[in-house]
Design a protein around this motif. Structure first.
Motif, PDB file in Angstrom:
ATOM      1  N   LYS A 190       0.884  -1.195  -0.123  1.00  0.00           N
ATOM      2  CA  LYS A 190      -0.109   0.005   0.171  1.00  0.00           C
ATOM      3  C   LYS A 190       0.753   1.269   0.113  1.00  0.00           C
ATOM      4  O   LYS A 190       2.180   1.182   0.148  1.00  0.00           O
ATOM      5  N   ILE A 191       0.177   2.368  -0.146  1.00  0.00           N
ATOM      6  CA  ILE A 191       1.104   3.607   0.085  1.00  0.00           C
ATOM      7  C   ILE A 191       0.223   4.263   1.200  1.00  0.00           C
ATOM      8  O   ILE A 191      -0.790   4.177   1.293  1.00  0.00           O
ATOM      9  N   ARG A 192       1.053   5.330   1.996  1.00  0.00           N
ATOM     10  CA  ARG A 192       0.590   5.988   2.835  1.00  0.00           C
ATOM     11  C   ARG A 192       0.853   7.775   2.592  1.00  0.00           C
ATOM     12  O   ARG A 192       2.139   7.930   2.248  1.00  0.00           O
ATOM     13  N   ILE A 193      -0.227   8.430   2.336  1.00  0.00           N
ATOM     14  CA  ILE A 193       0.084   9.670   1.957  1.00  0.00           C
ATOM     15  C   ILE A 193      -0.367  10.782   3.223  1.00  0.00           C
ATOM     16  O   ILE A 193      -1.335  10.487   3.894  1.00  0.00           O
ATOM     17  N   GLU A 194       0.421  11.512   3.426  1.00  0.00           N
ATOM     18  CA  GLU A 194       0.369  12.292   4.832  1.00  0.00           C
ATOM     19  C   GLU A 194       0.347  13.932   4.274  1.00  0.00           C
ATOM     20  O   GLU A 194       1.278  14.185   3.495  1.00  0.00           O
ATOM     21  N   ILE A 195      -0.550  14.821   4.387  1.00  0.00           N
ATOM     22  CA  ILE A 195      -1.091  15.884   4.111  1.00  0.00           C
ATOM     23  C   ILE A 195      -1.460  16.655   5.524  1.00  0.00           C
ATOM     24  O   ILE A 195      -2.139  16.457   6.093  1.00  0.00           O
ATOM     25  N   ILE A 196      -0.644  17.756   5.395  1.00  0.00           N
ATOM     26  CA  ILE A 196      -0.744  18.685   6.593  1.00  0.00           C
ATOM     27  C   ILE A 196      -1.489  19.980   6.132  1.00  0.00           C
ATOM     28  O   ILE A 196      -1.130  20.660   5.126  1.00  0.00           O
ATOM     29  N   ALA A 197      -2.581  20.240   6.797  1.00  0.00           N
ATOM     30  CA  ALA A 197      -3.494  21.037   6.503  1.00  0.00           C
ATOM     31  C   ALA A 197      -4.307  22.008   7.289  1.00  0.00           C
ATOM     32  O   ALA A 197      -4.347  21.452   8.368  1.00  0.00           O
ATOM     33  N   LYS A 198      -5.052  23.232   6.905  1.00  0.00           N
ATOM     34  CA  LYS A 198      -5.717  23.852   7.815  1.00  0.00           C
ATOM     35  C   LYS A 198      -6.881  23.308   7.992  1.00  0.00           C
ATOM     36  O   LYS A 198      -7.579  22.521   6.939  1.00  0.00           O
TER      37      LYS A 198
END
Length: 115
Positions: free
Chosen positions: A61-69
């Motif tokens: 699998k892939i893990r995508i991390e996004i930091i957002a308001k």
């Protein structure tokens, strides 16, 4: 100051390009991507290895991390759900976590300024 969240998406590797394109169209470009192994409702798959049937429990699998308001979280989740849904087991999960702070190492900026 607006709250900051980490959105973690675990999904099929072949869906990465479509998700990146969909997010980029909305101006969301910053993300971290990692290769991971996992198992869930798919319960692995059966393959023949050296003449005997073997069950592979962990699938790539892939893990995508996004930091957002906080104001962008719903939009990112909506895009991810639309782009990644195949209707089959193994589409993945979306995890949302509040963050106490974000610090950009190079500049020392904190909070919203570091995103």
């Amino acid at each position: 100051m607006e709250s900051i969240f980490k959105i973690e998406i675990i999904t099929r590797a072949e869906k990465l390009s479509a998700l990146k394109d969909a997010l980029a169209q909305k101006g969301i470009k910053g993300m971290t991507v990692s290769n991971v192994m996992g198992a869930g409702n798919q319960k692995g798959k059966t393959e023949i290895y050296r003449g005997s049937e073997t069950t592979i429990d962990l699938l790539p699998k892939i893990r995508i991390e996004i930091i957002a308001k906080q104001s962008h979280v719903d939009e990112i989740v909506s895009i991810a759900k639309q782009t990644l849904n195949t209707g089959k087991a193994g589409d993945g999960k979306i995890l949302i976590q509040p963050l106490a702070n974000v610090i950009r190492i190079r500049t020392g900026q904190e909070g919203e300024d570091a995103i």
